[in-house]
Design a protein around this motif. Structure first.
Motif, short mmCIF file in Angstrom:
data_model
loop_
_atom_site.label_atom_id
_atom_site.label_comp_id
_atom_site.label_asym_id
_atom_site.label_seq_id
_atom_site.Cartn_x
_atom_site.Cartn_y
_atom_site.Cartn_z
N GLY A 244 0.81 -1.22 0.00
CA GLY A 244 0.00 0.00 0.00
C GLY A 244 0.84 1.27 0.00
N LEU A 245 0.30 2.31 0.63
CA LEU A 245 1.00 3.61 0.68
C LEU A 245 2.37 3.45 1.32
CD1 LEU A 245 -1.90 5.97 1.86
CD2 LEU A 245 -0.94 5.80 -0.44
N LEU A 246 2.43 2.60 2.37
CA LEU A 246 3.70 2.37 3.05
C LEU A 246 4.71 1.71 2.11
CD1 LEU A 246 5.48 2.19 5.63
CD2 LEU A 246 4.43 -0.03 6.06
N GLY A 247 4.26 0.68 1.41
CA GLY A 247 5.17 -0.07 0.55
C GLY A 247 5.78 0.78 -0.55
N ILE A 248 4.93 1.58 -1.20
CA ILE A 248 5.45 2.39 -2.31
C ILE A 248 6.31 3.54 -1.77
CG2 ILE A 248 4.88 3.74 -4.37
CD1 ILE A 248 2.14 2.38 -4.40
N SER A 249 5.81 4.22 -0.75
CA SER A 249 6.52 5.43 -0.28
C SER A 249 7.74 5.10 0.55
CB SER A 249 5.58 6.31 0.55
OG SER A 249 5.31 5.71 1.81
N GLY A 250 7.68 4.00 1.32
CA GLY A 250 8.75 3.70 2.26
C GLY A 250 8.75 4.68 3.44
N VAL A 251 7.72 5.53 3.51
CA VAL A 251 7.69 6.59 4.53
C VAL A 251 6.76 6.24 5.67
CG1 VAL A 251 6.97 9.00 4.96
CG2 VAL A 251 8.28 8.44 2.90
N SER A 252 5.51 5.94 5.35
CA SER A 252 4.49 5.78 6.39
C SER A 252 3.24 5.16 5.78
CB SER A 252 4.14 7.16 6.96
OG SER A 252 2.97 7.12 7.75
N ASN A 253 2.39 4.62 6.66
CA ASN A 253 1.09 4.15 6.15
C ASN A 253 0.02 5.24 6.30
OD1 ASN A 253 0.42 4.18 8.82
ND2 ASN A 253 0.18 1.96 9.03
N ASP A 254 0.40 6.40 6.82
CA ASP A 254 -0.57 7.49 7.01
C ASP A 254 -0.38 8.52 5.89
OD1 ASP A 254 -1.84 9.96 7.90
OD2 ASP A 254 -2.07 8.92 9.82
N LYS A 263 5.67 16.60 -0.54
CA LYS A 263 5.81 18.07 -0.67
C LYS A 263 7.27 18.50 -0.47
CE LYS A 263 1.17 19.73 -0.05
NZ LYS A 263 0.18 18.94 0.69
N GLN A 264 8.03 17.66 0.23
CA GLN A 264 9.46 17.98 0.41
C GLN A 264 10.32 17.36 -0.69
OE1 GLN A 264 10.33 16.64 4.35
NE2 GLN A 264 9.27 18.36 5.31
N GLY A 265 9.67 16.80 -1.71
CA GLY A 265 10.41 16.31 -2.87
C GLY A 265 10.70 14.82 -2.89
N GLN A 270 5.55 10.74 -3.59
CA GLN A 270 4.67 11.29 -4.63
C GLN A 270 4.08 10.16 -5.47
OE1 GLN A 270 3.66 14.58 -5.06
NE2 GLN A 270 2.20 13.48 -6.36
N LEU A 271 4.93 9.16 -5.77
CA LEU A 271 4.43 8.02 -6.57
C LEU A 271 3.31 7.29 -5.82
CD1 LEU A 271 4.70 6.32 -9.15
CD2 LEU A 271 6.39 4.92 -7.93
N ALA A 272 3.47 7.15 -4.51
CA ALA A 272 2.43 6.47 -3.71
C ALA A 272 1.10 7.21 -3.86
CB ALA A 272 2.84 6.41 -2.23
N LEU A 273 1.14 8.53 -3.79
CA LEU A 273 -0.10 9.33 -3.94
C LEU A 273 -0.65 9.17 -5.36
CD1 LEU A 273 1.03 12.60 -2.11
CD2 LEU A 273 -0.39 10.74 -1.19
N ASP A 274 0.25 9.15 -6.34
CA ASP A 274 -0.19 9.03 -7.74
C ASP A 274 -0.83 7.66 -8.00
OD1 ASP A 274 0.85 11.53 -8.12
OD2 ASP A 274 2.66 10.87 -9.18
N VAL A 275 -0.23 6.60 -7.45
CA VAL A 275 -0.78 5.25 -7.66
C VAL A 275 -2.16 5.15 -7.00
CG1 VAL A 275 -0.47 2.79 -7.08
CG2 VAL A 275 1.49 4.15 -7.87
N PHE A 276 -2.27 5.70 -5.82
CA PHE A 276 -3.54 5.69 -5.08
C PHE A 276 -4.63 6.40 -5.90
CE2 PHE A 276 -6.02 7.56 -1.36
CZ PHE A 276 -6.60 6.37 -0.97
#
Ligand code: AMP
Length: 374
Positions: A244-254, A263-265, A270-276
């Motif tokens: 999910g969002l965590l897997g793609i972003s590597g940042v967080s599940n929130d 937003k910080q680049g 950004q890809l996680a948001l785009d895929v969603f």
């Protein structure tokens, strides 16, 4: 008549107590990081007594649960031991949901042995959708074993669909409801009946979730196991907890953290948001075609109700369909409020409707009690 609705997560316990004579909420609360459901239930009942919302436990007409999946049960049912066994039979399909619910329900049974415990299964709403949308292209045998697209978030999609019908004063509407939260699904309804749902056999499919994978080609699994040596348990854990969002972003599940990183680049964020967003649009598009249009596209749940940018991204560039978001209206939606956010000349109304799954469960519990009394 007082009905308590218990919402049981893998580490949380939340409750809402309704007076069903006027659907007023008499009490609500809950606990996070729960390790002992019995303890959380005990404390919650004590809170309700202390506040005067529930003077005697015998005043509880029922405890209702937003149960997820049970073998062979698609509606509202009293949670007898047989029903709990039917839920257990589906634990592998809903590993994050069924085991905590079963444990919590058993604790309620210990504490309130004479109170009816009633489950409205999340598959109930979509059970009457057209067969072609529920059937996977598998053998009759697999279908009989239960391999089918059940669809979930039934209480939420039902609430939103019925609420939109009330707000717009019509019950023949084509409604596409976007339940976007920790887990997300797109539902379609026509004339107050479910037409389809992006979630499939399990609540892990469809659009990507906070940390669950969403749709994935099933042949990825033998590939990962045979070519990369992963065990089945590792694959299941990765799909269920590390996707999910965590897997793609590597940042967080929130999504708030993912958005801040984007937003910080951070490109993966950004890809996680785009895929969603892409996946949500994919499902909306599919349902719009099947329904020959949509009278309303509705956003609900934690992300749907609170994320202006996600709503804007989902509704971007749909003018060919006559669907136009009003950026100003979208930007000022207040938390917890219903709002129309489409432009006045939009062919489809775009709306935000905060969901209320608990009241749907409570209403169905009352109906079941009344039908048993007759
Ligand atoms: P839900 O499963 O409906 O409770 O939604 C949970 C998700 O919604 C969280 O993971 C967040 O990404 C998002 N969310 C919840 N509340 C907010 C908020 N106030 N602002 C932005 N996003 C939120």
């Amino acid at each position: 008549m007082k009905v308590l609705i218990a919402n049981i997560g893998s580490t949380s316990f939340k409750y809402r107590l309704f007076d069903m004579s006027n659907e007023a909420v008499l009490a609500k609360g809950g606990y996070e990081r729960v390790t002992d459901y019995g303890d959380a239930i005990e404390k919650s009942l004590a809170e309700m007594k202390a506040s005067g919302a529930l003077t005697r436990l015998e005043d509880l007409a029922a405890v209702g649960f937003k149960t997820v999946l049970a073998k062979g049960i698609l509606g509202c049912a009293e949670l007898t031991e047989d029903v709990l066994k039917a839920m257990e039979a589906m634990n592998d399909v809903a590993p994050s949901h069924n085991p905590p619910y079963i444990a919590g329900i058993r604790k309620f049974r210990e504490k309130l042995p004479r109170t009816p415990l009633i489950g409205l299964f999340e598959t109930a709403w979509n059970a009457n959708a057209p067969e072609a949308g529920q059937r996977y292209a598998v053998s009759e045998q697999w279908c009989e074993w239960g391999v089918r697209r059940y669809g979930y978030h039934g209480a939420s999609h039902r609430y939103v669909t019925e609420r939109v019908a009330k707000l717009l004063g019509r019950d023949d509407l084509r409604v596409i409801s976007c339940h976007l939260g920790g887990s997300s699904s797109i539902g379609a309804a026509r004339g107050l009946r479910s037409f389809g749902n992006s979630l499939g056999m399990s609540p892990q499919s469809g659009v990507p979730h906070n940390n669950r994978v969403g749709d994935l080609d099933s042949f990825a699994i033998p590939f990962l196991m045979k070519s990369h040596g992963l065990t089945l348990d590792q694959v299941v854990k990765a799909m269920n907890k590390e996707g999910g969002l965590l897997g793609i972003s590597g940042v967080s599940n929130d999504i708030r953290d993912v958005d801040a990183a984007a937003k910080q680049g951070n490109k993966r964020a950004q890809l996680a948001l785009d895929v969603f967003t892409h996946s949500i649009r994919h499902w909306i598009g599919a349902f719009m075609l099947q329904l020959n249009g949509a009278d309303a596209i509705v956003f609900t749940a934690g992300i749907g109700e609170n994320r202006t940018e996600i709503r804007a991204g989902v509704c971007k560039d749909l003018d060919w369909f006559g669907i136009k978001l009003d950026a100003q209206k979208n930007a000022v939606v207040q938390r917890g409020q219903e709002a129309v956010i489409s432009a006045d000349d939009s062919r489809t109304k775009i709306m935000v409707v905060p969901t209320n799954e608990e009241i749907v469960v409570a209403r169905e519990a009352v109906k079941l009690l009344e039908s048993k009394r007759k």
